[in-house]
Design a protein around this motif. Structure first.
Motif, PDB file in Angstrom:
ATOM      1  N   ILE A  74      47.477  67.839  30.151  1.00  0.00           N
ATOM      2  CA  ILE A  74      47.850  67.375  28.798  1.00  0.00           C
ATOM      3  C   ILE A  74      48.977  68.242  28.256  1.00  0.00           C
ATOM      4  CG2 ILE A  74      47.075  67.221  26.393  1.00  0.00           C
ATOM      5  CD1 ILE A  74      44.231  66.590  27.570  1.00  0.00           C
ATOM      6  N   HIS A 101      52.305  67.751  30.196  1.00  0.00           N
ATOM      7  CA  HIS A 101      52.940  66.481  29.836  1.00  0.00           C
ATOM      8  C   HIS A 101      53.598  66.592  28.454  1.00  0.00           C
ATOM      9  CE1 HIS A 101      53.537  62.175  29.233  1.00  0.00           C
ATOM     10  NE2 HIS A 101      53.054  62.378  28.018  1.00  0.00           N
ATOM     11  N   LEU A 120      58.443  67.110  24.831  1.00  0.00           N
ATOM     12  CA  LEU A 120      58.182  67.727  23.525  1.00  0.00           C
ATOM     13  C   LEU A 120      59.031  67.108  22.411  1.00  0.00           C
ATOM     14  CD1 LEU A 120      56.455  69.882  22.158  1.00  0.00           C
ATOM     15  CD2 LEU A 120      58.254  71.546  22.607  1.00  0.00           C
ATOM     16  N   TYR A 143      57.287  64.001  21.121  1.00  0.00           N
ATOM     17  CA  TYR A 143      56.055  64.271  20.381  1.00  0.00           C
ATOM     18  C   TYR A 143      56.331  64.965  19.049  1.00  0.00           C
ATOM     19  CZ  TYR A 143      53.418  62.579  24.344  1.00  0.00           C
ATOM     20  OH  TYR A 143      52.893  61.766  25.323  1.00  0.00           O
ATOM     21  N   LEU A 144      57.373  65.787  19.001  1.00  0.00           N
ATOM     22  CA  LEU A 144      57.727  66.421  17.719  1.00  0.00           C
ATOM     23  C   LEU A 144      58.141  65.370  16.690  1.00  0.00           C
ATOM     24  CD1 LEU A 144      59.663  69.609  18.901  1.00  0.00           C
ATOM     25  CD2 LEU A 144      57.693  69.583  17.354  1.00  0.00           C
ATOM     26  N   PRO A 159      49.143  65.054  22.391  1.00  0.00           N
ATOM     27  CA  PRO A 159      49.578  63.696  22.063  1.00  0.00           C
ATOM     28  C   PRO A 159      48.568  62.896  21.247  1.00  0.00           C
ATOM     29  CG  PRO A 159      50.127  64.208  24.340  1.00  0.00           C
ATOM     30  CD  PRO A 159      49.252  65.328  23.845  1.00  0.00           C
ATOM     31  N   THR A 160      47.288  62.890  21.663  1.00  0.00           N
ATOM     32  CA  THR A 160      46.351  61.959  21.021  1.00  0.00           C
ATOM     33  C   THR A 160      45.071  62.644  20.545  1.00  0.00           C
ATOM     34  OG1 THR A 160      45.100  61.414  23.021  1.00  0.00           O
ATOM     35  CG2 THR A 160      47.112  60.134  22.621  1.00  0.00           C
ATOM     36  N   TRP A 161      44.388  61.939  19.650  1.00  0.00           N
ATOM     37  CA  TRP A 161      43.082  62.364  19.132  1.00  0.00           C
ATOM     38  C   TRP A 161      42.112  62.628  20.273  1.00  0.00           C
ATOM     39  CZ3 TRP A 161      41.008  64.221  14.950  1.00  0.00           C
ATOM     40  CH2 TRP A 161      39.653  64.034  14.663  1.00  0.00           C
ATOM     41  N   GLN A 162      42.142  61.767  21.289  1.00  0.00           N
ATOM     42  CA  GLN A 162      41.210  61.916  22.404  1.00  0.00           C
ATOM     43  C   GLN A 162      41.407  63.237  23.149  1.00  0.00           C
ATOM     44  OE1 GLN A 162      41.494  59.104  25.666  1.00  0.00           O
ATOM     45  NE2 GLN A 162      39.594  59.877  26.563  1.00  0.00           N
ATOM     46  N   ASP A 163      42.653  63.747  23.157  1.00  0.00           N
ATOM     47  CA  ASP A 163      42.921  64.991  23.890  1.00  0.00           C
ATOM     48  C   ASP A 163      42.089  66.159  23.371  1.00  0.00           C
ATOM     49  OD1 ASP A 163      44.791  63.789  25.568  1.00  0.00           O
ATOM     50  OD2 ASP A 163      46.401  64.076  24.101  1.00  0.00           O
ATOM     51  N   LEU A 164      41.698  66.085  22.097  1.00  0.00           N
ATOM     52  CA  LEU A 164      40.903  67.179  21.524  1.00  0.00           C
ATOM     53  C   LEU A 164      39.573  67.331  22.260  1.00  0.00           C
ATOM     54  CD1 LEU A 164      41.491  66.602  17.698  1.00  0.00           C
ATOM     55  CD2 LEU A 164      42.521  68.375  19.134  1.00  0.00           C
ATOM     56  N   LEU A 222      65.502  70.156  18.065  1.00  0.00           N
ATOM     57  CA  LEU A 222      65.363  69.006  18.978  1.00  0.00           C
ATOM     58  C   LEU A 222      66.423  69.051  20.074  1.00  0.00           C
ATOM     59  CD1 LEU A 222      64.418  66.117  16.504  1.00  0.00           C
ATOM     60  CD2 LEU A 222      62.960  67.167  18.255  1.00  0.00           C
ATOM     61  N   VAL A 274      65.316  71.600  22.607  1.00  0.00           N
ATOM     62  CA  VAL A 274      64.213  71.057  23.412  1.00  0.00           C
ATOM     63  C   VAL A 274      64.781  70.138  24.487  1.00  0.00           C
ATOM     64  CG1 VAL A 274      62.202  69.522  23.403  1.00  0.00           C
ATOM     65  CG2 VAL A 274      62.439  71.255  21.612  1.00  0.00           C
ATOM     66  N   ILE A 298      64.453  70.664  28.642  1.00  0.00           N
ATOM     67  CA  ILE A 298      63.674  69.826  29.563  1.00  0.00           C
ATOM     68  C   ILE A 298      64.570  68.823  30.279  1.00  0.00           C
ATOM     69  CG2 ILE A 298      61.465  70.094  28.375  1.00  0.00           C
ATOM     70  CD1 ILE A 298      61.981  67.487  26.936  1.00  0.00           C
ATOM     71  N   ASP A 358      59.509  60.181  34.551  1.00  0.00           N
ATOM     72  CA  ASP A 358      58.346  61.053  34.625  1.00  0.00           C
ATOM     73  C   ASP A 358      57.088  60.236  34.301  1.00  0.00           C
ATOM     74  OD1 ASP A 358      57.441  63.751  35.039  1.00  0.00           O
ATOM     75  OD2 ASP A 358      56.899  63.787  32.919  1.00  0.00           O
ATOM     76  N   TYR A 379      52.242  59.088  29.751  1.00  0.00           N
ATOM     77  CA  TYR A 379      51.035  59.775  29.265  1.00  0.00           C
ATOM     78  C   TYR A 379      49.757  59.188  29.864  1.00  0.00           C
ATOM     79  CZ  TYR A 379      47.253  60.994  26.069  1.00  0.00           C
ATOM     80  OH  TYR A 379      46.060  61.402  25.550  1.00  0.00           O
ATOM     81  N   ALA A 409      49.260  60.573  33.199  1.00  0.00           N
ATOM     82  CA  ALA A 409      49.570  61.994  33.426  1.00  0.00           C
ATOM     83  C   ALA A 409      48.325  62.875  33.435  1.00  0.00           C
ATOM     84  CB  ALA A 409      50.540  62.489  32.349  1.00  0.00           C
ATOM     85  N   VAL A 410      47.218  62.374  32.892  1.00  0.00           N
ATOM     86  CA  VAL A 410      46.030  63.204  32.758  1.00  0.00           C
ATOM     87  C   VAL A 410      44.859  62.586  33.524  1.00  0.00           C
ATOM     88  CG1 VAL A 410      44.442  64.293  31.138  1.00  0.00           C
ATOM     89  CG2 VAL A 410      46.817  63.885  30.458  1.00  0.00           C
ATOM     90  N   ARG A 442      41.278  62.070  33.866  1.00  0.00           N
ATOM     91  CA  ARG A 442      40.134  62.172  32.948  1.00  0.00           C
ATOM     92  C   ARG A 442      38.805  62.012  33.685  1.00  0.00           C
ATOM     93  NH1 ARG A 442      42.160  63.071  27.732  1.00  0.00           N
ATOM     94  NH2 ARG A 442      44.221  62.159  27.489  1.00  0.00           N
ATOM     95  N   LEU A 455      33.973  62.465  19.165  1.00  0.00           N
ATOM     96  CA  LEU A 455      35.352  62.149  18.749  1.00  0.00           C
ATOM     97  C   LEU A 455      35.584  60.641  18.692  1.00  0.00           C
ATOM     98  CD1 LEU A 455      37.190  64.977  20.653  1.00  0.00           C
ATOM     99  CD2 LEU A 455      37.416  64.553  18.207  1.00  0.00           C
TER     100      LEU A 455
END
Lengths: 498, 215
Positions: free
Chosen positions: A59, A62, A67, A70-71, A254-259, B8, B11, B15, B22, B25, B28-29, B31, B172
């Motif tokens: 997470i 990524h 960045l 997401y910023l 990125p997301t709420w779920q990541d927490l 910005l 940044v 990168i 790439d 999201y 990328a993870v 789960r 959550l």
């Protein structure tokens, strides 16, 4: 970084002093060993730890790789929720913004919940210079502030103090800042905590401005998250009318779920608890509609760069930005345990500090150039890291930069660094070793000579080797060189045959 | 150029090595971590919640819906509380058996006024068994965040089993990020003095949890 660390000696000198302080070593050893075994137990309760660690790493990686997106998303969602976003390229700019925001409220006092970002930029000093008093409200931060001291640990900044020292600080200093310590205060932790509660409560109840950091910012929803134990965080985030949060740009998910990943790994890694006592989340302000007036009416978010984009530009070193400030790496580090937090000359001590500080600040100063060497490269820090930062890899990478120079990014610009001074002796020694190893006869003669004269060897090296041996014990030379022993015993076969 | 553009821009240059294609999201993870740890029946999950709450020094009580008013009245009496903060949407029946002075949660009560109140009674949004955590989301039966912060004694009512989940991921899913959330795992605590855990610094020093069944 913080003004409190200006003029720090390089790590070897500071560490040398620290290891001879028996009280400090005792306090640190007790604390780090306690938390170490507790953490191992808390982690063992979770059978999918390895998967959670990998997910946390992915997470964060990524997010860092995208960045900019997401910023911008975070800015939009915070603004939509009623917050005001500010951008600060460096410490001075961040301090200017916060000072200006506090002045606009007309207040001369702010309450603070422990925030490493504001320590990093020296915000308290900047506020003080403008006549604004900043009160630290985390118990450990209070101990540090009252003791006119510096933090020495990410999570437990007063870890270097034992209860007796804390009692003395409270009894002596509390009256200077507000409500004095109770008469006859003893050194039991419960009484000390009660004294802090009474001292700080009068500040919380009248506070109009709160300053915080954040553990996480959710780009998708604009939610900020503060994880804490004592309730001082809840106080600062709830009671003031204005809340100013200063947060490093790397704290995004990125997301709420990541927490769901980090709210499992952070508490267990840091305080070794299943969950920390308090977690607060807030999304902008609550004006109008249900829950009106719940928390501050004005919310400012200051997004802080201050060397983070330079760190991001380093493909090996950028993984340091995954750090969630749990401090597990400090508690397992054999160097931190002996040298203490102050020796690192930064608000980020320990293994993570040894890679973060020289990247955020550059390796120009003596202390920052010495930090990549503040390690045995034993790898324990990597093993415990909940986001799998390969600290030894980055240390070696930074050592190379210090010793050999090379490309780096400073203030957003590509620069070519020269090799640091002070490594001439090391380079000469390496050259000598290279020659000796390619001349077996000379090596043999030298080793035999060294063995026979071992009783006469000095404890420190003369000449340019002095600096090296001042911070290390010289290894004892064996009575017989290994190669002679091998030849005599055919690799131990003779001994086995007996 | 604004600092926003400066940052910005930095940044994006930093990168530049990241390929345009790439991994997105969504992929990328990995789960594959667990949604909950271990297999438990509903009753076992409630037991685990009680156990973990108690492990972090919350005082846990059990009752059924009919006994709730008496339980709350008993806890307030035991504590010697003279006043209690009441969220606007709290079920009136919960306080039917007690005579203590009620202080409604209003926009204009100051922190100092709250500091003079002895106790607070709230419901919760969800409770997490594996971690012993209560989550408050500012709904009408829970009130503003400050009412569960300033008074020294918090009684939180959890409806079991429907408000109990096993794990952090399951909690959550149930929560709305737009609401201000407070996660509470035991009373306020600190480990700042020699890493000894001490309960009670700034939040309520006594947390009582009533697990109420059969509504």
């Amino acid at each position: 970084m913080s003004g409190t660390f200006v003029g720090m000696p390089a790590f070897p000198k500071a560490a040398h002093e620290a290891v001879h302080n028996a009280t400090l070593r005792g306090n640190l050893r007790h604390a780090t060993h306690t938390i170490r075994s507790k953490r191992a137990k808390a982690v063992a309760e979770v059978s999918d730890w390895a998967a959670l660690r990998e997910a946390g790493k992915q997470i964060k990686d990524h997010t860092l790789r995208h960045l900019d997106d997401y910023l911008v998303q975070l800015e939009e969602s915070v603004t939509a929720a009623g917050g005001i976003v500010h951008w600060a390229a460096d410490a001075d700019e961040a301090n200017r913004i916060v000072v200006e925001l506090v002045k606009m409220t007309g207040e001369t006092e702010v309450v603070k919940v422990k925030s490493m970002a504001t320590q990093e930029i020296g915000l308290n000093e900047a506020l003080e210079a403008e006549g604004i008093h900043a009160y630290e409200t985390d118990l450990a931060e209070l101990i540090v502030q009252l003791g006119k001291d510096r933090p020495s640990h990410i999570l437990v900044p007063a870890i270097h103090r034992n209860r007796g020292e804390i009692r003395d600080i409270f009894a002596r200093e509390m009256s200077e800042w507000g409500r004095p310590a109770p008469e006859g205060l003893t050194d039991t932790p419960a009484e000390l905590a009660e004294a802090a509660r009474l001292h700080l409560r009068e500040k919380f109840l009248r506070a109009k401005v709160g300053v915080s950091g954040a553990n996480f910012m959710v780009a998708e929803t604009g939610t900020l998250v503060v994880v804490e134990s004592e309730g001082n965080g809840r106080m600062c985030l709830t009671l003031p009318e204005t809340l100013i949060s200063v947060v490093g740009i790397e704290k995004i998910v990125p997301t709420w779920q990541d927490l769901e990943v980090f709210l499992q790994t952070l508490p267990r890694s840091s305080t070794a608890e299943r969950m920390n006592p308090y977690t607060s989340t807030w999304t902008g302000t609550r004006d109008g509609g249900a829950g009106e007036g719940d928390g501050p009416q004005t919310f400012h978010l200051v997004l802080l760069d201050n060397g983070r984009t330079d760190t991001l530009a380093d493909e090996v070193g950028r993984q340091a930005l995954r750090c969630i400030r749990c401090s597990a790496c400090l508690n397992v580090c054999p160097v931190y345990e002996r040298a203490g937090g102050h020796a690192y000359g930064s608000v980020y001590p320990g293994p993570i500090g040894a890679i973060l500080s020289p990247q955020l600040r550059g390796t120009g100063s003596e202390i920052d150039a010495s930090l990549p060497y503040a390690s045995t490269l034993c790898g324990a820090c990597y093993e415990v890291c909940p986001v799998a930062i390969d600290i030894p890899e980055v240390l070696v990478h930074l050592r190379e930069r210090v010793a050999e120079g090379g490309q780096a990014t400073r203030g957003g610009n590509r620069v070519v660094l020269k090799p640091a001074k002070g490594h001439a002796a090391e380079r000469a020694a390496m050259r000598a070793a290279r020659w000796a190893f390619s001349h077996p006869g000379a090596l043999r003669t030298g080793q035999r000579l060294a063995s026979r004269t071992r009783r006469f060897h000095p404890r420190t090296l003369p000449g340019p080797g002095r600096a090296w041996s001042e911070t290390r014990d010289l290894p004892a030379v064996p009575a017989e060189p290994f190669r002679d022993w091998w030849q005599r015993t055919q690799g131990g076969k003779e001994a086995e045959a007996k | 150029m604004s600092s926003r553009d400066v940052i910005l821009g930095r940044v994006r240059r930093a990168i530049a090595d990241v390929r345009q294609d790439d991994t997105p999201y969504e992929q990328a993870v990995d789960r594959s971590y667990l949604r909950e740890h271990g297999a438990r029946s509903v009753a076992e999950t409630v037991d685990l919640l009680a156990e973990n709450l108690a492990d972090y020094r919350a005082l846990v009580h059990h009752c059924d819906a009919d006994g709730l008013a008496a339980t709350i009245a008993g806890l307030l009496a035991e504590r010697g509380s003279a006043s209690v903060v009441v969220p606007a949407g709290l079920d009136e029946a919960w306080l039917a058996a007690t005579e203590v002075t009620r202080v409604p949660d209003r926009l204009d009560n100051t922190p100092h006024e709250l500091d003079a109140v002895d106790s607070v009674v709230t419901a919760c949004a969800v409770a997490i068994a594996e971690t012993g955590t209560l989550v408050l989301d500012g709904s009408p039966d829970q009130g503003r965040r400050r009412i569960t912060l300033v008074p020294d004694h918090h009684i939180c009512v959890v409806r079991v089993p429907d408000q109990v989940v096993s794990s952090v991921p399951q909690a959550l899913e149930r929560l709305d990020p737009a609401r201000p959330l407070t996660w509470i795992s035991g009373p306020s605590a600190t480990s700042d003095i020699e890493l000894d855990r001490v309960e009670g610094v700034h939040g309520p020093r006594t947390l009582e949890v009533v697990l109420v069944s059969g509504e």
